[in-house]
Motif scaffolding. Structure first.
Motif: not given
Length: 116
Positions: A81, A88, A114, A116
């Motif tokens: 990231k 995303s 995850k 984001y």
């Protein structure tokens, strides 16, 4: 949404809760999947995620022994990231071959997803 992934990347590494695991090492299989908005110019790598960089990040993290696979997938996720803020979604899955606790199984597995 554009998906870019590395699937079944094989590593020999020294992760494990027990000291002996970190000494002897084991075989691991890693999947890294990321999603990002479709690039405006899909022919330009700068607007996408370079899967060679995904591999490089993963390899660097896998080379550092950790007690918990949870830490390994967290570190890969965070570094990916940081390198590619445009993503995303990410999913990092790490499988440990024949974990040494006496069961008859192919892999144990830890995955971190995850949004984001």
């Amino acid at each position: 949404m554009l998906t870019i992934a590395l699937e079944s990347v094989r590593f020999f590494a020294h992760h494990g809760f027990y000291e002996q695991e970190r000494i002897i090492g084991n075989h691991f299989v890693l999947d890294v999947l990321v999603q990002l908005p479709e690039p405006e110019h899909p022919s330009q790598l700068g607007e996408s995620v370079n899967y060679e960089a995904l591999f490089s990040i993963s390899k660097a993290v896998m080379e550092v022994p950790q007690q918990l696979l949870e830490q390994v997938v967290h570190d890969i996720s965070e570094k990916v990231k940081a390198r590619f803020p445009v993503i995303s979604y990410s999913k990092v899955t790490l499988r440990k071959q024949a974990p040494p606790f006496g069961g008859d199984l192919a892999y144990s597995c830890v995955a971190l997803e995850k949004q984001y």
